[in-house]
Design a protein around this motif. Structure first.
Motif, PDB file in Angstrom:
ATOM      1  N   LEU A 284     -40.915  13.095  19.644  1.00 37.36           N
ATOM      2  CA  LEU A 284     -40.506  11.453  19.411  1.00 37.36           C
ATOM      3  C   LEU A 284     -41.001  10.752  20.114  1.00 37.36           C
ATOM      4  CD1 LEU A 284     -36.539  12.642  18.666  1.00 37.36           C
ATOM      5  CD2 LEU A 284     -38.323  11.351  17.114  1.00 37.36           C
ATOM      6  N   LYS A 285     -41.259  11.775  21.936  1.00 34.53           N
ATOM      7  CA  LYS A 285     -41.753  10.349  22.404  1.00 34.53           C
ATOM      8  C   LYS A 285     -43.265   9.946  22.274  1.00 34.53           C
ATOM      9  CE  LYS A 285     -38.683  11.451  26.086  1.00 34.53           C
ATOM     10  NZ  LYS A 285     -38.647  12.237  27.054  1.00 34.53           N
TER      11      LYS A 285
ATOM     12  N   GLU B 195     -32.756   7.121  17.321  1.00 32.70           N
ATOM     13  CA  GLU B 195     -33.240   9.000  17.829  1.00 32.70           C
ATOM     14  C   GLU B 195     -32.884   9.078  19.872  1.00 32.70           C
ATOM     15  OE1 GLU B 195     -34.304  12.082  15.487  1.00 32.70           O
ATOM     16  OE2 GLU B 195     -35.717  10.488  14.336  1.00 32.70           O
ATOM     17  N   LEU B 196     -34.279   8.748  20.178  1.00 31.76           N
ATOM     18  CA  LEU B 196     -34.313   8.587  21.248  1.00 31.76           C
ATOM     19  C   LEU B 196     -33.124   8.262  22.300  1.00 31.76           C
ATOM     20  CD1 LEU B 196     -38.118   7.492  22.388  1.00 31.76           C
ATOM     21  CD2 LEU B 196     -36.947  10.323  22.057  1.00 31.76           C
TER      22      LEU B 196
ATOM     23  N   ILE C   6     -37.154   5.561  15.599  1.00 28.69           N
ATOM     24  CA  ILE C   6     -37.418   6.792  16.926  1.00 28.69           C
ATOM     25  C   ILE C   6     -36.562   6.135  18.241  1.00 28.69           C
ATOM     26  CG2 ILE C   6     -38.854   7.456  18.400  1.00 28.69           C
ATOM     27  CD1 ILE C   6     -41.234   7.387  16.535  1.00 28.69           C
ATOM     28  N   ASP C   7     -36.790   5.185  18.460  1.00 28.20           N
ATOM     29  CA  ASP C   7     -35.869   4.537  19.027  1.00 28.20           C
ATOM     30  C   ASP C   7     -34.696   4.541  19.010  1.00 28.20           C
ATOM     31  OD1 ASP C   7     -37.608   3.154  20.709  1.00 28.20           O
ATOM     32  OD2 ASP C   7     -37.752   1.405  19.427  1.00 28.20           O
TER      33      ASP C   7
ATOM     34  N   GLU D 149     -40.657   2.607  12.061  1.00 26.09           N
ATOM     35  CA  GLU D 149     -40.392   3.140  12.327  1.00 26.09           C
ATOM     36  C   GLU D 149     -40.152   3.424  13.710  1.00 26.09           C
ATOM     37  OE1 GLU D 149     -44.293   4.779  11.981  1.00 26.09           O
ATOM     38  OE2 GLU D 149     -43.914   5.634   9.152  1.00 26.09           O
TER      39      GLU D 149
ATOM     40  N   PHE E 223     -31.481  18.158  19.642  1.00 23.05           N
ATOM     41  CA  PHE E 223     -32.562  17.744  20.259  1.00 23.05           C
ATOM     42  C   PHE E 223     -33.104  18.873  21.453  1.00 23.05           C
ATOM     43  CE2 PHE E 223     -29.891  14.331  19.461  1.00 23.05           C
ATOM     44  CZ  PHE E 223     -30.473  12.932  19.247  1.00 23.05           C
TER      45      PHE E 223
ATOM     46  N   HIS F  58     -43.236   7.607  19.718  1.00 25.96           N
ATOM     47  CA  HIS F  58     -43.286   6.053  20.187  1.00 25.96           C
ATOM     48  C   HIS F  58     -44.471   6.092  20.444  1.00 25.96           C
ATOM     49  CE1 HIS F  58     -41.293   3.269  22.840  1.00 25.96           C
ATOM     50  NE2 HIS F  58     -40.118   2.885  21.700  1.00 25.96           N
TER      51      HIS F  58
ATOM     52  N   GLN G  68     -38.425  18.651  20.085  1.00 31.59           N
ATOM     53  CA  GLN G  68     -38.069  17.485  18.954  1.00 31.59           C
ATOM     54  C   GLN G  68     -37.906  16.676  19.741  1.00 31.59           C
ATOM     55  OE1 GLN G  68     -34.362  18.114  16.398  1.00 31.59           O
ATOM     56  NE2 GLN G  68     -35.017  16.024  15.982  1.00 31.59           N
ATOM     57  N   LEU G  69     -38.062  16.670  21.175  1.00 35.75           N
ATOM     58  CA  LEU G  69     -37.581  15.479  22.430  1.00 35.75           C
ATOM     59  C   LEU G  69     -39.490  15.152  22.408  1.00 35.75           C
ATOM     60  CD1 LEU G  69     -35.426  15.750  24.449  1.00 35.75           C
ATOM     61  CD2 LEU G  69     -34.895  14.218  23.106  1.00 35.75           C
TER      62      LEU G  69
END
Length: 282
Positions: free
Chosen positions: A86-87, A126-127, A123-124, A119, A78, A90, A82-83
């Motif tokens: 992702l955010k 992965e976070l 994402i949730d 989707e 991560f 989201h 990438q973080l």
């Protein structure tokens, strides 16, 4: 009267009655699942005892090394870009769901809302996984906790302030790091409490929180692949230190054996010396 109103009224009446009776509400609430510090379950020191000093040193140092390797793997899995992506995704999907929910059902694209929710759920997940990644401060906290391990008794119950001082972080950071370390099986703890010395006649909590008892439970709580890596590293370090065995208990002393025998040279010499002394005296 609703439940909330009845509950509030009961609290007011109880508080007034305690105040009129001269009782004072205690402080320091105790967390759930806390155990009395004198109970056997609050002293898990057998998990921290080792047969030899080499085994203890190899285990402690390998736990820190394994945590360092896992932290590096997490940051590789991560990275920050990438973080951030992702955010951002989201936030965009959440805004789209709000927009779709505000549209009349007849105007919504067919199946779009379900796709967006799927989707967003991915994402949730992965976070949530990224939230549990080990940070460098977590490794420092683990090293600080293990530095309090007593080699003879296995005791290990430092306070959060003592851990923060050695890990060079804040107390809140210690609790956050400890949650991640427990999640990955590097350390475990037992909340301990004791009866307050001046609690008799006081209204409210009768117990106070004390320091936690920390113990090693990685055999049960570590993920299989992490535990296998830990065993591999520990065996190599243990071999370098010398895989010695516990010192045997001292045996009882043997009975003294006869030193002088009739036909021994020493006995003959002493006999001749005695004859010479006897002849020398008148």
């Amino acid at each position: 009267m609703s439940y909330a109103s009845a509950h509030g009224t009961t609290k007011i009446i109880t508080g007034l009655a305690a105040k009129l009776g001269g009782k004072v509400r205690g402080g320091d609430p105790v967390h759930r699942h806390s155990i009395d510090e004198n109970a056997p379950d609050a002293q898990p020191w057998e998990h921290n005892r080792f047969a030899t000093t080499a085994e203890r040193i190899a285990t402690v140092e390998t736990l820190v090394q394994t945590a360092q390797e896992l932290s590096a793997l997490h940051y590789k899995r991560f990275p920050r870009k990438q973080l951030f992506a992702l955010k951002a995704g989201h936030g965009a999907l959440t805004a789209e769901i709000e927009r779709l929910m505000g549209m009349p059902p007849t105007e919504r694209p067919v199946g779009r809302l379900a796709v967006v929710r799927q989707e967003l759920a991915a994402i949730d997940a992965e976070l949530a996984e990224a939230e549990q990644r080990l940070r460098p401060v977590d490794v420092n906290v683990l090293r600080a906790i293990l530095s309090f391990l007593c080699g003879k008794t296995g005791r290990m119950f430092p306070s959060a302030q003592e851990i923060a001082a050695r890990a060079i972080c804040c107390v809140k950071g210690v609790w956050r790091s400890l949650a991640r370390l427990r999640h990955h099986g590097f350390i475990d703890r037992i909340r301990r409490s004791r009866k307050k010395a001046d609690s008799d006649g006081h209204f409210g909590p009768q117990r106070e929180q004390t320091s936690h008892a920390y113990f090693l439970n990685h055999r049960r709580t570590m993920a299989k692949r992490i535990y296998q890596r830990f065993i591999q590293l520990r065996e190599m370090r243990w071999k370098r230190l010398g895989k010695n065995t516990p010192a045997p208990a001292p045996a009882s002393p043997e009975a003294p054996k006869a030193v002088l025998r009739g036909n021994s040279p020493l006995a003959d010499a002493i006999h001749r010396l005695g004859i010479s002394l006897a002849n020398a005296n008148p």
